[in-house]
Scaffold this motif. Sequence first.
Motif, PDB file in Angstrom:
ATOM      1  N   GLY A  33     -45.995  64.481-124.975  1.00 22.22           N
ATOM      2  CA  GLY A  33     -47.383  64.422-124.555  1.00 22.22           C
ATOM      3  C   GLY A  33     -48.073  63.093-124.734  1.00 22.22           C
ATOM      4  N   LYS A  34     -47.329  62.044-125.043  1.00 19.30           N
ATOM      5  CA  LYS A  34     -47.948  60.733-125.178  1.00 19.30           C
ATOM      6  C   LYS A  34     -48.078  60.022-123.828  1.00 19.30           C
ATOM      7  CE  LYS A  34     -46.818  60.116-130.030  1.00 19.30           C
ATOM      8  NZ  LYS A  34     -46.004  59.436-131.044  1.00 19.30           N
ATOM      9  N   HIS A  80     -44.498  52.677-128.534  1.00 20.16           N
ATOM     10  CA  HIS A  80     -45.896  53.059-128.344  1.00 20.16           C
ATOM     11  C   HIS A  80     -46.630  52.154-127.366  1.00 20.16           C
ATOM     12  CE1 HIS A  80     -46.867  56.078-131.759  1.00 20.16           C
ATOM     13  NE2 HIS A  80     -45.684  56.291-131.243  1.00 20.16           N
ATOM     14  N   ILE A  81     -46.282  50.870-127.348  1.00 19.88           N
ATOM     15  CA  ILE A  81     -46.880  49.990-126.343  1.00 19.88           C
ATOM     16  C   ILE A  81     -46.488  50.465-124.949  1.00 19.88           C
ATOM     17  CG2 ILE A  81     -46.837  47.652-125.382  1.00 19.88           C
ATOM     18  CD1 ILE A  81     -46.656  46.599-128.245  1.00 19.88           C
ATOM     19  N   GLY A  82     -45.229  50.805-124.775  1.00 17.81           N
ATOM     20  CA  GLY A  82     -44.775  51.324-123.485  1.00 17.81           C
ATOM     21  C   GLY A  82     -45.455  52.626-123.120  1.00 17.81           C
ATOM     22  N   TYR A  83     -45.571  53.530-124.092  1.00 20.34           N
ATOM     23  CA  TYR A  83     -46.255  54.797-123.835  1.00 20.34           C
ATOM     24  C   TYR A  83     -47.685  54.557-123.341  1.00 20.34           C
ATOM     25  CZ  TYR A  83     -42.678  57.357-126.569  1.00 20.34           C
ATOM     26  OH  TYR A  83     -41.521  57.913-127.038  1.00 20.34           O
ATOM     27  N   MET A 104     -52.845  58.064-129.790  1.00 14.42           N
ATOM     28  CA  MET A 104     -52.106  56.972-130.428  1.00 14.42           C
ATOM     29  C   MET A 104     -53.028  55.959-131.098  1.00 14.42           C
ATOM     30  SD  MET A 104     -48.903  56.344-127.827  1.00 14.42           S
ATOM     31  CE  MET A 104     -49.825  56.824-126.364  1.00 14.42           C
ATOM     32  N   GLY A 105     -54.243  56.339-131.388  1.00  7.56           N
ATOM     33  CA  GLY A 105     -55.130  55.474-132.140  1.00  7.56           C
ATOM     34  C   GLY A 105     -54.673  55.336-133.587  1.00  7.56           C
ATOM     35  N   VAL A 106     -55.162  54.338-134.285  1.00  7.38           N
ATOM     36  CA  VAL A 106     -54.755  54.087-135.664  1.00  7.38           C
ATOM     37  C   VAL A 106     -55.998  53.856-136.521  1.00  7.38           C
ATOM     38  CG1 VAL A 106     -52.509  53.120-135.049  1.00  7.38           C
ATOM     39  CG2 VAL A 106     -54.499  51.608-135.217  1.00  7.38           C
ATOM     40  N   THR A 107     -55.816  54.010-137.835  1.00  6.13           N
ATOM     41  CA  THR A 107     -56.882  53.730-138.792  1.00  6.13           C
ATOM     42  C   THR A 107     -56.489  52.528-139.639  1.00  6.13           C
ATOM     43  OG1 THR A 107     -55.967  55.130-140.530  1.00  6.13           O
ATOM     44  CG2 THR A 107     -57.408  56.196-138.895  1.00  6.13           C
ATOM     45  N   ALA A 108     -57.479  51.938-140.298  1.00  4.34           N
ATOM     46  CA  ALA A 108     -57.220  50.772-141.147  1.00  4.34           C
ATOM     47  C   ALA A 108     -56.274  51.130-142.289  1.00  4.34           C
ATOM     48  CB  ALA A 108     -58.536  50.224-141.696  1.00  4.34           C
ATOM     49  N   THR A 109     -56.498  52.303-142.899  1.00  6.13           N
ATOM     50  CA  THR A 109     -55.630  52.731-144.001  1.00  6.13           C
ATOM     51  C   THR A 109     -54.201  52.916-143.516  1.00  6.13           C
ATOM     52  OG1 THR A 109     -57.460  53.839-145.113  1.00  6.13           O
ATOM     53  CG2 THR A 109     -55.232  54.525-145.725  1.00  6.13           C
ATOM     54  N   GLN A 110     -54.056  53.533-142.367  1.00  4.58           N
ATOM     55  CA  GLN A 110     -52.726  53.763-141.801  1.00  4.58           C
ATOM     56  C   GLN A 110     -51.987  52.454-141.578  1.00  4.58           C
ATOM     57  OE1 GLN A 110     -52.929  55.662-137.994  1.00  4.58           O
ATOM     58  NE2 GLN A 110     -50.705  55.733-137.700  1.00  4.58           N
ATOM     59  N   VAL A 111     -52.675  51.459-141.018  1.00 10.55           N
ATOM     60  CA  VAL A 111     -52.048  50.167-140.748  1.00 10.55           C
ATOM     61  C   VAL A 111     -51.655  49.478-142.047  1.00 10.55           C
ATOM     62  CG1 VAL A 111     -52.415  47.864-139.781  1.00 10.55           C
ATOM     63  CG2 VAL A 111     -53.228  49.886-138.546  1.00 10.55           C
ATOM     64  N   LEU A 112     -52.546  49.475-143.028  1.00 14.21           N
ATOM     65  CA  LEU A 112     -52.252  48.807-144.295  1.00 14.21           C
ATOM     66  C   LEU A 112     -51.055  49.432-144.998  1.00 14.21           C
ATOM     67  CD1 LEU A 112     -55.867  48.233-145.682  1.00 14.21           C
ATOM     68  CD2 LEU A 112     -54.267  46.490-144.852  1.00 14.21           C
ATOM     69  N   HIS A 156     -37.109  56.973-124.745  1.00 18.25           N
ATOM     70  CA  HIS A 156     -38.556  57.068-124.946  1.00 18.25           C
ATOM     71  C   HIS A 156     -39.322  57.083-123.627  1.00 18.25           C
ATOM     72  CE1 HIS A 156     -37.883  55.497-129.238  1.00 18.25           C
ATOM     73  NE2 HIS A 156     -38.267  56.755-129.309  1.00 18.25           N
ATOM     74  N   TYR A 157     -38.977  56.190-122.714  1.00 15.31           N
ATOM     75  CA  TYR A 157     -39.753  56.070-121.482  1.00 15.31           C
ATOM     76  C   TYR A 157     -39.480  57.209-120.496  1.00 15.31           C
ATOM     77  CZ  TYR A 157     -41.030  51.257-122.764  1.00 15.31           C
ATOM     78  OH  TYR A 157     -41.543  50.145-123.392  1.00 15.31           O
ATOM     79  N   LEU A 158     -38.224  57.594-120.369  1.00 16.43           N
ATOM     80  CA  LEU A 158     -37.852  58.566-119.341  1.00 16.43           C
ATOM     81  C   LEU A 158     -37.892  60.007-119.827  1.00 16.43           C
ATOM     82  CD1 LEU A 158     -34.830  56.599-117.860  1.00 16.43           C
ATOM     83  CD2 LEU A 158     -37.058  56.904-116.775  1.00 16.43           C
TER      84      LEU A 158
END
Length: 368
Positions: A41-42, A283-286, A116-124, A32-34
Motif C-alpha cells: 500500500g505504499k 522509499h524514495i522510489g515508492y 511514509m512521513g518521518v518524525t525527528a525522534t525517528q530520524v535521530l 520493491h518496485y514491481l
Amino acid sequence: MSGTGTSSSARARVEIVDCMRLAAALSVMAYHYLYNGIRNGKVTSISHEPIAHIAQYGYLGVNLFFMISGFVITASVRGKTARRFAVGRALRLYPAFWVALGITTVFALVLGGDRMGVTATQVLVNLTMIPSELGQPYVDGVYWTLLYELQFYVMVFVLVVCGQGRRLAALMPAWALLMLYIDVAAPQLGGAAPYLGGYFVWFAAGAVIASIVESGWSLYRGAGLLAALLSITDLEMSLTSGLETLVFLMMLSTVIPQVRSLRVPGSATAGALTYPLYLLHAHIGYMLLDRFATESTKWLAYALVTGFVLALAYLLHVTVERHPLSRRFWHWLLDGTVGRAAGLLEAGAEALRTAEGRRRRRRETLSA
C-alpha cells in the motif's frame, strides 16, 4: 583445489562477486518496485503487472548480500587489529548510510505524507542503524538488513578481540554445523537467539565457501557447506527452497578457478554502487512512483525512477565513499570514536591474556 596455504589468486578481488552484488541490488529493487510497494500500500497509483509473479522473489537478493558478506569477511579480518577491523567496517557502513538517511528524510518530509512521513525522534534514533532495538520504526524499510550486518561484524570483532581472528575461517564450518543441529533439534532457538539460525546461516555459507576458495576442499569444510545448504532449504522441497539453492550455487560457483578469474569491465563500479543503491532505492522510489506514475505511464515512470535512483547512488558514492576529503574526514571521526573504543577493548583483552599466561606459567613452574 588443494593445498593449505592462501594463494595469491584466492586473495585477488573476484570481479564476478561485484557483479553478483549489483545483480542482488537490482533484484531487490525489482521486488520493491514491481511487487512489494504495491502490495503493502505504499504505491497506490498503479497496480501489479503479470511480471510481479516473478518479481516477488527478488527479495532473495538480500540472501545473496548476506552470503557475499560472509565470503569477504576473512579478507576483511586478515592481518588487522581489532581497531583497524572496527574502523574499516564502520567506514563501510555508516558514512553512506547517514547521508542516505538524510536524503531519504528530505524526500519523506516533502512526499511522504501519512504513509511514509518521518518524525525527528525517528530520524535521530535511525542514525544508530538499530532503531528497531530502540523502539522506533525504520525511516526506510530496507534498513532492517543492516542490523544483521552489524550483528555479524560484532561477532567477528569479538573473535578478533579475543585473539581468534586468524581462526575465523576454521570456525565457520563449525558455526554452520551448529546451526543445522539447532534447526533440527531445537528450531525454536534459531529464531529466538542471534547467531543460531535464520539469516545468519547465509553469512556462514559464504564464509565456508571463501575458506574452500582459499584452502581447498576438506571433509570438515564440505560438511559445513552441506550443513549450511540443508539449513537454508529447511530440509524441504519447494519453489522457494529451489530458488534459495540457486542463490547458494551462484555463490558456490566462485570455487571454480575459471569463474574467479573472469574479468568483467565495470565490475568495480558495479560493486561500489551497490550499497548506495540499496540504501536509497526503496522509499524514495515508492514516493516518486506513488506521486507520478499512472497506469498509462507506469513503465516510463519505472525507467525514470530507476535512472534517477541510480544517478543519486552514483553521486553518493563519488562524494561520500570515494572522495579523498570525505574519506579522510570520516576516517578521522570514526577512528577517534569507534576506533578508540575498539583499541581500549583490544588492549584490555590483551592484558588479560598476558596475565593469564603468566599465571599459567607460574602454576607450571610450581608443579614441576
